[in-house]
Write an enzyme that holds these catalytic residues in place. Sequence first.
Site, PDB file in Angstrom:
ATOM      1  N   TYR A  83      27.484  56.232 -29.993  1.00 30.57           N
ATOM      2  CA  TYR A  83      27.223  54.811 -30.235  1.00 30.57           C
ATOM      3  C   TYR A  83      28.247  53.953 -29.499  1.00 30.57           C
ATOM      4  O   TYR A  83      27.908  52.911 -28.940  1.00 30.57           O
ATOM      5  CB  TYR A  83      27.281  54.495 -31.740  1.00 30.57           C
ATOM      6  N   PHE A 135      13.764  30.760 -11.220  1.00 30.89           N
ATOM      7  CA  PHE A 135      13.048  31.995 -11.550  1.00 30.89           C
ATOM      8  C   PHE A 135      12.558  31.851 -12.983  1.00 30.89           C
ATOM      9  O   PHE A 135      13.200  31.221 -13.806  1.00 30.89           O
ATOM     10  CB  PHE A 135      13.906  33.255 -11.367  1.00 30.89           C
ATOM     11  N   LYS A 269      15.796  46.442 -10.152  1.00 29.99           N
ATOM     12  CA  LYS A 269      15.403  46.214  -8.755  1.00 29.99           C
ATOM     13  C   LYS A 269      16.350  46.992  -7.838  1.00 29.99           C
ATOM     14  O   LYS A 269      16.179  48.192  -7.665  1.00 29.99           O
ATOM     15  CB  LYS A 269      15.406  44.719  -8.437  1.00 29.99           C
ATOM     16  N   ARG A 393       2.289  34.242  -7.822  1.00 23.89           N
ATOM     17  CA  ARG A 393       3.545  33.505  -7.876  1.00 23.89           C
ATOM     18  C   ARG A 393       3.242  32.082  -7.400  1.00 23.89           C
ATOM     19  O   ARG A 393       3.617  31.662  -6.333  1.00 23.89           O
ATOM     20  CB  ARG A 393       4.637  34.147  -7.015  1.00 23.89           C
TER      21      ARG A 393
HETATM   22  N1  F0G Z   1      16.124  37.315 -11.796  1.00 24.94           N
HETATM   23  C1  F0G Z   1      15.272  37.636 -10.813  1.00 24.94           C
HETATM   24  C2  F0G Z   1      15.491  37.077  -9.444  1.00 24.94           C
HETATM   25  C3  F0G Z   1      14.173  38.469 -11.085  1.00 24.94           C
HETATM   26  O1  F0G Z   1      13.326  38.769 -10.089  1.00 24.94           O
HETATM   27  C4  F0G Z   1      13.992  38.978 -12.394  1.00 24.94           C
HETATM   28  C5  F0G Z   1      12.838  39.803 -12.720  1.00 24.94           C
HETATM   29  C6  F0G Z   1      14.914  38.619 -13.379  1.00 24.94           C
HETATM   30  C7  F0G Z   1      15.972  37.781 -13.046  1.00 24.94           C
HETATM   31  C8  F0G Z   1      14.771  39.084 -14.794  1.00 24.94           C
HETATM   32  O2  F0G Z   1      15.099  40.426 -14.896  1.00 24.94           O
HETATM   33  O3  F0G Z   1      12.943  41.512 -15.595  1.00 24.94           O
HETATM   34  O4  F0G Z   1      15.142  42.688 -15.823  1.00 24.94           O
HETATM   35  O5  F0G Z   1      14.579  40.811 -17.322  1.00 24.94           O
HETATM   36  N2  F0G Z   1      11.854  39.905 -11.957  1.00 24.94           N
HETATM   37  C9  F0G Z   1      10.699  40.759 -12.152  1.00 24.94           C
HETATM   38  C10 F0G Z   1       9.747  40.546 -11.006  1.00 24.94           C
HETATM   39  C11 F0G Z   1      10.043  40.609 -13.475  1.00 24.94           C
HETATM   40  O6  F0G Z   1       8.661  41.136 -11.045  1.00 24.94           O
HETATM   41  O7  F0G Z   1      10.083  39.834 -10.052  1.00 24.94           O
HETATM   42  P1  F0G Z   1      14.389  41.408 -15.966  1.00 24.94           P
END
Ligand code: F0G
Length: 469
Positions: A83, A135, A269, A393
């Site tokens: 934990y 975003f 990513k 988008r």
């Molecule tokens: N910032 C960016 C630039 C993102 O592309 C994402 C997620 C997030 C923050 C949030 O991160 O999903 O781990 O909570 N992008 C995904 C996409 C959902 O498909 O572009 P997360």
Amino acid sequence: MTTAPATPPASRRRPWAEPWKVKVVEPIRMMDRAARERALAAAGYNTFLLRSEDVYIDLLTDSGTSAMSDWQWAGMMMGDEAYAGSRNFYNLEAAIREHYGYKHVVPTHQGRGAENLLSRMLIKPGHVVPGNMYFTTTRLHQELAGGRFADVIERAAHDPADQGPFKGNVDLVALEALVASVGAAAIPYVCVAGTVNMAGGQPVSMANMRGLRELTNRHGIRVMLDATRAVENAYFIQQREAGYSGTSVAAILREFCSYTDGCTMSGKKDSLVNIGGWLALNDDVLYEEASNLVVVYEGLHTYGGMSGRDMEAMARGIVESVQDDHIRARIGQVEYLGQKLIDAGVPVVRPIGGHAVYLDAKAFYPQVPQDEFPAQRLAAELYLDAGIRAMERGIVSAGRDAATGRHHYPALELVRLTIPRRVYTQAHMDLTADSVIAVHEQRADTRGLRLIYEPRYLRFFQARFEPLA
Ligand code: F0G
């Protein structure tokens, strides 16, 4: 006398061939057209609501969809599921310190967990948070904390045809004017993302980051990076910015982050894992607050919603992600698909971005008004044609103005063909290009959609539509 042409260097002959081979495969299948029509209708013309099994090539997102390496999978077996104080946390922290250069690390279940913590700590009602384009989840957390997002991206970012090398750059003149009009005290931080997802995966230059640091230092304002695709951004700096062609992506990433005070990160990513994220901070006092707040929303500050094995996979994924040959192959594949579409006259955002090829739905379907959701319709047509799943988008993703309730009308109305890392082959890219070209050839009579259900938050995930007759 004829002479054999000089052999170009390997890097020019085959600049992006993958530095790996496939060890495990997962079967996929293409359903027939009638079955795809049924699936799409059942999903309310929203590709988020399709079952993955009904998709042939899944280009919905690059988030959590990467293939892990054998070294990462081996690390999964080394999970220390205590934990508190798991050794995998310390491995993750060490990888982040080494490659991103921040002092403190707070793990979270994914990127938006980190955004929640950061927004709650720093944003007070009435605050303004400038950023290089919004975003979806980032802006929502800023608004839920009582702040207002202000877009300070360079104007070129809103023009799909502009060929600028760094269309993600912050417009420093606009930012200076914003500071003058609202006052530095109303700006808790500047949120800068590299690359910029909603602008088509466009990068920010190192020179722009230096300028941003200089401007914010003068006013005593923090800079927080959305580092989600910062490795991809670093690759573009290496390829495009004077003075960096001989510098490794790893070194560029370190310098890039050094101009910021911390970051939020979706490890799903760049970091080549299926789940995980983190918040990084250089400030000791802020870190103490974050490590306390994370207990409320994510988990103890040494796991933050991740299992030990997930943290190990991410620590190793970070190390792999900054290798030059990896990132060259990753972005090379995206550019390969993009170039095929450009050659066929399909309207796409130029230059091709780091993680995706973005179709320009306004140019694709000029006959469809924006409030009849041209990009949503185009994503549906791609699924019908060959079972390819893409993501809207545009106006659906942009949502409504928090104050007036009216649609935001973004300049960019796009469909994103997002390429997962280390997952699909060149033949999959060829098939995708053929399908997009076929849909483009049939574009003349296509009409838009009607919105029939709209959830309150982040509507694009769960909204439902009907085709206009
Ligand atoms: N910032 C960016 C630039 C993102 O592309 C994402 C997620 C997030 C923050 C949030 O991160 O999903 O781990 O909570 N992008 C995904 C996409 C959902 O498909 O572009 P997360």
